[in-house]
Structure formats: structure tokens, C-alpha cells
Design an enzyme around this catalytic site. Structure first.
Site, PDB file in Angstrom:
ATOM      1  N   ASN A 137       0.811  -1.214   0.000  1.00 39.98           N
ATOM      2  CA  ASN A 137       0.000   0.000   0.000  1.00 39.98           C
ATOM      3  C   ASN A 137       0.846   1.267   0.000  1.00 39.98           C
ATOM      4  OD1 ASN A 137      -2.760  -0.542  -0.228  1.00 39.98           O
ATOM      5  ND2 ASN A 137      -2.924  -1.181   1.898  1.00 39.98           N
ATOM      6  N   PHE A 442      -1.937  -8.033   4.309  1.00 39.70           N
ATOM      7  CA  PHE A 442      -0.544  -7.737   4.636  1.00 39.70           C
ATOM      8  C   PHE A 442      -0.162  -6.442   3.929  1.00 39.70           C
ATOM      9  CE2 PHE A 442      -0.742 -12.460   3.944  1.00 39.70           C
ATOM     10  CZ  PHE A 442      -1.044 -12.755   5.255  1.00 39.70           C
ATOM     11  N   CYS A 443      -1.141  -5.553   3.807  1.00 37.79           N
ATOM     12  CA  CYS A 443      -0.972  -4.268   3.119  1.00 37.79           C
ATOM     13  C   CYS A 443      -0.555  -4.464   1.673  1.00 37.79           C
ATOM     14  CB  CYS A 443       0.019  -3.369   3.860  1.00 37.79           C
ATOM     15  SG  CYS A 443      -0.550  -2.826   5.466  1.00 37.79           S
ATOM     16  N   ASN A 444      -0.944  -5.571   1.067  1.00 43.37           N
ATOM     17  CA  ASN A 444      -0.618  -5.834  -0.339  1.00 43.37           C
ATOM     18  C   ASN A 444      -1.916  -6.170  -1.063  1.00 43.37           C
ATOM     19  OD1 ASN A 444       0.411  -6.822  -2.819  1.00 43.37           O
ATOM     20  ND2 ASN A 444       2.315  -7.397  -1.810  1.00 43.37           N
TER      21      ASN A 444
END
Length: 834
Positions: A137, A442-444
Site C-alpha cells: 500500500n 498484509f498491506c498488499n
């Protein structure tokens, strides 16, 4: 030696454990990571661990040297400048980057480095920001800068294909996603001229799947964009390449002399655990000179005049972009981390972590249920045709039941914590951007959506249903809403990941944990069991009661949330449950609600209430005087309440004077204030769903879920029969009501019950957490795995570990007033079952 380890070493012995290094992995763990004894840490993609010898060197350095502000002119300042200069060179050396071509700019982390590039990049309405779907992100956030300047942005998937026109050589193919732009009309005012600067971003390693992108992409995009993006208006132009190496560079060499990226971002805690809050932007000199910085600060200007528009910026690239005083003590610490990594060498670290990852992946894929169904779905496809340079030490997966349905990741997380296993479990974070949904895992977000198979319609339906990041919805519409991630670091061992079949082992390792918790095998006996609800746990109609009937054995009131309660032979009921139950709470000065999870000492605060005097008495071993709070006195401040939220629900509370707050601050060992509930918007409807319905019959004070928690003495006795190590008192579960009589777990099947003349409705089972593993022994809080571990072995239902039932009091009137009803110990209980 363990036969399983012997087999592992036969296959991976040449790569595992640094056989040619200064220390073997066993020596490293014994001397530098003693704190890991009894703990399995598997979240190195989130943050790797610092070495104890590394920290000793840091402390010795700081204790024996004086480092001053580098912007001063003293000897200590010159010492700092020397250390910072050496640190910059160490960073460049790590990436084999010549100081003639690259500069190291220190930032507060990789995210800050990415933000710097996004803010200062020379965007125009002819530019574009292109990025792989697999990106953090923090990389995607650059999109906002591009779009706000009129540039376009789009995601791509990169695949390899055979180019028959070039003699069947492997060629890169780009699949372009939807082009995003904020001002479409402005974009088409003029044709792209080819002189605009474009930015392409990709990670050296995907932090979701572990996919390592080929670093050849740097030259491919910079030198062959016309062919790669043929037909796109952005095929021309000057392409610059950014690599997010925050995860990848911890276990893989990134040689900038061979792969000359324009920008590389890193965080040092991902490399060697310490320091946190420090990262770097490694920028090519010619690329850095194109960045257009607006803000100036101390350290970035040679001169400025306060009352006129004049500044003279510094010329050195590092000085120009490092706002204020750098974190020079943290910078001084990184040399000790690099010394440790360099002693092992990056190729050895890569081989070591790859051996563990390959082994665990192989073992997980081999796990089968009795019917032959696979247990694990791993989010890595060997058939993915991407420009790949191997796989990093990451495994993301979800677990399936024998019927192919999914286990929720929350269940995995809870059981892992019981085995002292630290892994990473995240759910989807939902947001709307540019009119279409984005996800994060996982902020992806791109990788998460790709591997979990989530379409835009899937995401939209979940957003509309109200599902958000960090909630407990781990399986939505039959699809997992997140994943479990395991990742290894340079100090990880075979023992951290080994597969063992002996279920009597006390310290379960990761593979054992999966096998004993989730694999359905015939006649398997172990600490954890994958099983359906036992017969005593199903709603099977009326329960047979023991001859003596069921009676109310004890009543406990907890006036202050998370503090000790007191027992009473009889007690009045109100529209919120037991009168005064959890009507007060403690709040920190930062606004956090204090609970025993955060402040275990709260269990030492004892309470009692004198109904006739209208006084709450509070005592603590840390306070000499007993505190008295009169319900009707003027100890509350002001006439207005203070609004705050608990579990997403709005409350209004009355605060107390300084004398009361000072007493509680001393009792818990930190500044705090006491609040009394004066109004609650927290209501439950008849199906236990939380809502804002104005129904006085179900109004709640500062409780987590329901007005009452009921525990059966017989159920506790059955639990104790299953636990070999300790005996649990019913009060460990902090119940309001303890009953005696009937079969164990008969309460699970109760729909309603009557105590005396008072009617109650069951709100279902109480989902237990680690709180019940805390016990006060001699004024000290002790934690173990029990009784939660045993409960998990036979009381798990859809990811929840249930014990006891939650109740709602059914008042007779529909107006908001206190009832005249009481509960009394010894009253008979008359249940109605489902």
C-alpha cells in the site's frame, strides 16, 4: 538426532545452518537469541529480530562515545558526521552501488522514502505511474500524487512468453489493468510528446506470496518500453524505475551495478531488527536531481530570510532531502547490524532461509485429511508465468476442512498463540478509491485479491455488508477474507518449522501445530482435535436435569470494568443487568480503555457496594486509604458527559475529580481517570446482533457482549477432569452467575430460562480469549496455556472457543426505568431448551 531432522539435513544440509560460516545456526541461536527459548517466531516479513550481541555492541557504542548534533561545529558533532558518512557508504556497499552514481538519503522508513519520491517526482499531464499488482500500500500511495498532478496510473501483470519473431526467445508481456485518471478531458488536450517522465514501481519480493521479481525488469522497462507497452500512449517517454526492497533485501542481494534502478527504498528493521523508525532512499544521482522538493527545513537550506521570499537550498543531494536533524543515534547503530549480516553473507542467508521455506512448503502440501482432501492451500502457483527470480522465505496459506470448506484465519491465529507461535494473520482491508474497490492483505491489496480470487463484485458485496479490516469475518460468502503468513529470517531454525508426528510433544512447532489442530485423521488423539460439536454441545432438544434440579449458586457484580468483583447473596436487577455491574471504567489520558489485557494489575483492585448507603468502596494494595465513591455525591465533574466508543459503540460517561483519578492512577501505575456510564447507545436485538435500537430491555453498560455471563459448576468440573496440570475455579471466567446442578454443558441448549420470577434469553455461547489464562498468584499475574488450550480441544465451533452462555434480562415494561426485581442465591432455575 531426530530422524526427521536427519532426513532434512540429507536434503538441505549443504545450505542450512551456515556450515561454512563463523557460527552455525545452533551457535547463533544459543548465543545471540536466547530470548527465543520456548518461542517460535515466524513473522520475519513483518519485522525480523535483532541479535542480542548486536544490541550489546550498540549499547557499548552509545555508552562509550559522545555523538552531537551533526549541524553543529563541535568535536562531538564532527564525530557524528563521520559516523553518518560511514553509514551512507555501508548502505551503498550493501547494494554494490558506486557513490559516483548513487546517494543514500536517510528517512524515517521505507514508507517515508516512497512518500518523498511521490511528492517530488516531476509529474505532468503526460506522465504515468505504472506498478505491478503485487505492491505494498505504501507504493500504491504514490498514485495519489500522480493523479493529483493530472498524470495517469495503472496496474500491470507481467508474464513471460515465447517471442517467435525473435527465435523463440523468452519475452516479457504486460497485461494492463484499467487506466486511472482524475481529469480525463485535460489528459487528451494534447498528444503525449515523449518527453514526460514516467515511473514504474515493483517489489524485489512480494510480501504476500514471496514471489521474487526478476531484477532484469529495470533494464527491460528503461530500454524496451516501446515494445513492452506497444499500443499504449505511454510506450514512449522517459521511464524511471523504483524498487521496493524493504522485504526482499533481507534475504536476497540487489546489485545496483547490474540492475541500475533509479530509486530503491529500504527499512533497516526489516534487515536486522534494529533500529526501527529508520530507512533510506538510494537514488541515482541523475534521478535525484529531477526530484522537485517544495518544503524546506533546518538542515536543507544554506540560507533563508524570514520576511521575504528568499531561500538558498543546499546542493548536496542528501542534505537537500533530509529534513531537520537526522536520527543520528539510530544511524550510528546500523553498522552493527551490517557487521552481523556481512559475517554470514547474503548468499548463505538466502540458501539457509530457502531450505526452511522449501521444506515447510513440501510438508504442508503433503498434509491430507482422511478422505484424501488437501489440508493446505498455498498461495504460490508454480504455473504463474511471471518474470520470476525465485521465491523468498514466505508462505501464505489457508486451511480447508475435509469437506473443502475453509477454516477461518482467526481460528488459526488463536490456536497458534496457545502454542507460543508468532505468525502473521491478517484480513482484508476494504476501501474505495477512484470509484472502484481496493483490498489489502498484509498491506498488499493486489496480491491478496489475485491469490484469494476476489473479484471487484466480491469486494463490493463485502463492503456493502459492512465488513471492514480487523473484524472477525474471516470467511465471507464461502471465500477466505484473509490468509495466514509464515516467514523466515536468517536466525530461523529447523526446530521452528519441523514436522513431528508425536502428538505428546509439549512445545508444538509450526508443522506439528497445523497437523494436530487441523488435520482430520482416524482415531487421532492429541492436544487439539478437529471435530464437530460433541453430543453434549449440540442443540438436541430438552436436557435431562439431575434429580436435585438446577439452582443459582453465586452472584458476582463487577462495578468497574476489568477490576475484581464481589459476591452477594442477593442483588437487584436493572435495565442493564445486575444493578451497577460494569457501570464504571478506567480510561488512560490518551483515550484508551484500560483492561486486564493491557494492565493486569487491575485484578488487584477490589470493589464492594453498600446499597443502603449508596457507596462504592474500592481498595488496592498500592493505596493506603480505601476509596469511597458516593453514587449521589458531587464527585462527578460538570453536568455534561464525555462521549467515547467501545467496540464501535457510543457511550456517554461522567468523569470524576482529581482526588478520585489520582487514587486510581496510583492503583494501576499509570495516569488514568474514572468514568461512570450515564448513557449508552449499545443495544442488542433478539437475534444478538448489535444495533442502535432503542429498547430499554437490552441496554448495556461497559460490557463486551451481553448483560450477563452464566457458568455451570458442572461444566467447570468436566473441564477440570480434562486438564492434567491445574484446577480451574469458576471465577476464572469472571461470571455474573454460577449455577449448580444438571448435566455439564446443558446450558448450551437453553433458549430461555427463568430464575425466580425473572426471565432471561440466551444470547449464545461466550467466545473465550487469553484472558482466562491469567491468574493472580500472591499479587502477581501468571499466564499459562490453560484452560484455553484444553477448551480449544473440544469446544471449538467455527473458529470460536465457547464456554459459558451470555444472557439478556427481559424486563416487563417498555419504558426506561429500573425494575424492582432481585436475584437470590438458591433460587431454582427453569430452562427452556431449543
Amino acid at each position: 538426532m531426530d530422524p526427521n531432522k536427519e532426513e532434512f539435513l540429507k536434503e538441505f544440509g549443504a545450505d542450512y545452518g551456515y556450515p561454512n560460516g563463523p557460527k552455525t545456526i545452533d551457535e547463533i541461536r544459543a548465543t545471540e537469541f536466547k530470548r527465543l527459548n520456548g518461542l517460535v517466531y515466524l513473522d520475519h516479513a513483518g519485522a525480523t529480530l535483532y541479535s542480542e550481541l548486536q544490541m550489546e555492541a550498540v549499547f557499548k557504542d552509545l555508552a562509550t562515545n559522545v555523538y552531537g548534533n551533526p549541524h553543529s561545529q563541535s568535536d562531538s558533532s564532527y564525530a557524528t558526521c563521520d559516523i553518518v558518512r560511514e553509514a551512507r557508504q555501508q548502505v551503498l556497499d550493501y547494494f554494490n552501488a558506486s557513490p559516483k552514481e548513487y546517494k543514500c538519503i536517510f528517512t524515517s522508513g521505507a514508507t517515508a522514502a516512497l512518500k518523498l519520491v511521490g511528492e517530488a517526482f516531476p509529474w505532468s499531464d503526460q506522465s504515468c505511474f505504472m506498478y505491478t499488482m503485487e505492491n505494498h500500500n505504501s507504493v500504491l500511495g504514490i498514485r495519489e500524487y500522480a493523479l493529483s498532478q493530472g498524470s495517469a496510473a495503472f496496474a500491470i501483470d507481467i508474464e513471460e512468453s515465447l517471442d517467435h519473431s525473435r527465435g523463440n526467445l523468452m519475452s516479457v508481456k504486460v497485461s494492463q489493468h484499467q487506466i486511472q485518471r482524475r481529469n480525463e478531458a485535460r489528459f487528451f488536450e494534447k498528444e503525449p510528446t515523449g518527453g514526460a517522465y514516467n515511473l514504474f514501481a515493483f517489489p524485489s519480493e512480494c510480501n504476500f506470496s514471496g514471489l521474487r521479481f526478476s531484477l532484469d525488469l529495470v533494464k527491460i522497462i528503461k530500454e524496451d518500453s516501446d515494445r513492452i507497452l506497444e499500443g499504449s500512449p505511454f510506450c514512449s517517454g522517459r521511464w524511471m524505475v523504483l524498487i521496493d526492497a524493504a522485504k526482499g533485501c533481507a534475504t536476497q542481494t540487489l546489485d545496483l551495478s547490474k540492475h541500475p534502478a533509479d530509486f530503491v527504498v529500504i527499512s533497516f528493521y526489516k534487515l536486522f531488527g534494529y533500529p526501527t523508525g529508520l530507512g533510506a532512499l538510494i537514488a541515482r544521482n541523475d534521478a535525484a536531481k529531477l526530484l522537485k522538493k517544495t518544503y524546506f527545513s533546518g538542515g536543507t537550506v544554506a540560507a533563508s530570510i524570514a520576511d521575504t521570499d528568499f531561500i538558498k537550498r543546499r546542493q548536496e543531494i542528501e542534505e537537500l532531502f533530509e529534513d531537520g536533524t537526522t536520527s543520528f543515534l539510530s544511524i550510528a547503530s546500523i553498522r552493527h547490524g551490517f557487521k552481523m549480516l556481512n559475517s554470514l553473507t547474503m548468499p548463505s542467508i538466502s540458501r539457509h532461509t530457502t531450505s526452511l521455506t522449501t521444506y515447510v512448503r513440501k510438508m504442508l502440501l503433503a498434509l491430507k485429511h482422511e478422505n484424501g482432501a488437501s489440508v493446505c492451500t498455498l498461495y504460490r502457483s508454480d504455473n504463474v508465468k511471471v518474470v520470476c527470480h525465485g521465491w523468498g522465505p514466505i508462505i501464505s496459506f489457508n486451511l480447508r476442512r475435509p469437506d473443502n470448506s475453509w477454516f477461518g484465519y482467526r481460528e488459526v491465529e488463536k490456536l497458534a498463540s496457545l502454542s507460543q507461535i508468532q505468525l502473521r494473520v491478517r484480513n482484508i482491508e476494504w476501501e474505495r478509491t477512484l470509484g472502484f474497490p481496493q483490498t489489502g492483505c498484509f498491506c498488499n491489496p493486489g496480491a491478496c485479491a489475485k491469490y484469494l480470487g476476489l473479484s471487484h463484485s466480491d469486494l463490493l458485496s463485502n463492503i456493502e455488508a459492512g465488513h471492514v479490516c480487523w473484524d472477525d469475518y474471516d470467511v465471507v460468502n464461502g471465500k477466505p477474507a484473509g490468509a495466514v503468513r509464515v516467514s523466515f529470517g536468517y536466525m530461523s531454525t529447523y526446530e521452528d518449522a519441523k514436522m513431528a508426528y508425536l502428538l505428546w510433544m509439549w512445545l508444538l512447532k509450526f508443522i506439528d501445530f497445523v497437523r494436530t489442530s487441523f488435520v482430520s485423521l482416524p482415531n487421532q488423539i492429541g492436544r487439539y482435535h478437529l471435530r464437530e460439536r460433541p453430543s453434549s454441545f449440540l442443540n438436541e432438544g430438552p436436557r435431562k436435569l439431575l434429580a436435585g434440579g438446577v439452582f443459582l449458586k453465586s452472584i458476582t457484580i463487577y462495578p468497574i470494568k476489568s477490576c475484581a468483583g464481589f459476591s452477594a447473596a442477593s442483588w437487584p436487577l436493572s435495565s442493564t443487568g445486575l444493578q451497577y455491574d460494569r457501570e464504571w471504567l478506567l480510561k488512560s489520558l490518551t483515550g484508551d480503555i484500560l483492561t486486564q489485557k493491557k494492565v493486569p494489575e487491575m485484578c488487584l483492585i477490589s470493589t464492594s457496594i453498600d446499597l443502603h448507603q449508596g457507596i462504592l468502596f474500592v481498595e488496592s494494595p498500592r493505596c493506603k486509604e480505601r476509596l469511597q465513591i458516593n453514587f449521589k455525591s458531587n464527585t462527578c465533574n460538570g453536568s455534561t458527559g464525555e462521549d467515547f466508543h467501545i467496540h464501535g459503540q457510543r457511550y456517554e460517561g461522567r468523569s470524576y475529580n482529581n482526588e478520585v483519578n489520582i487514587w486510581f492512577s496510583q492503583a494501576v501505575g499509570q495516569p488514568c481517570c474514572l468514568l461512570r456510564c450515564s448513557m449508552s447507545n449499545y443495544y442488542l436485538n433478539n437475534s444478538r446482533c448489535v444495533g442502535m435500537r432503542r429498547d430499554v430491555q437490552s441496554r448495556l453498560n461497559f460490557v463486551n457482549e451481553a448483560q450477563f455471563l452464566l457458568i455451570s459448576k458442572e461444566s467447570v468440573s468436566d473441564l477440570n477432569d480434562r486438564i492434567s496440570s491445574i484446577q480451574v475455579n469458576p471465577m476464572r471466567f469472571r461470571p455474573n452467575l454460577v449455577i449448580s446442578g444438571g448435566e455439564p454443558y446443558a446450558e448450551d441448549g437453553w433458549r430461555t430460562l427463568k430464575i425466580g420470577d425473572n426471565c432471561f434469553t440466551s444470547q449464545g455461547g461466550c467466545n473465550r480469549c487469553q484472558m482466562i489464562n491469567l491468574v493472580n498468584e500472591g499479587g502477581q499475574m501468571q499466564k499459562s496455556n490453560e484452560p484455553l488450550a484444553t477448551l480449544a480441544s473440544y469446544r471449538r465451533v467455527k473458529g470460536k472457543i465457547l464456554f459459558g452462555i451470555l444472557l439478556r434480562y427481559e424486563t416487563a415494561d417498555e419504558v426506561e426505568q429500573e425494575t424492582n426485581s432481585w436475584l437470590q442465591v438458591g433460587q431454582e432455575i427453569h430452562p427452556n431448551s431449543f
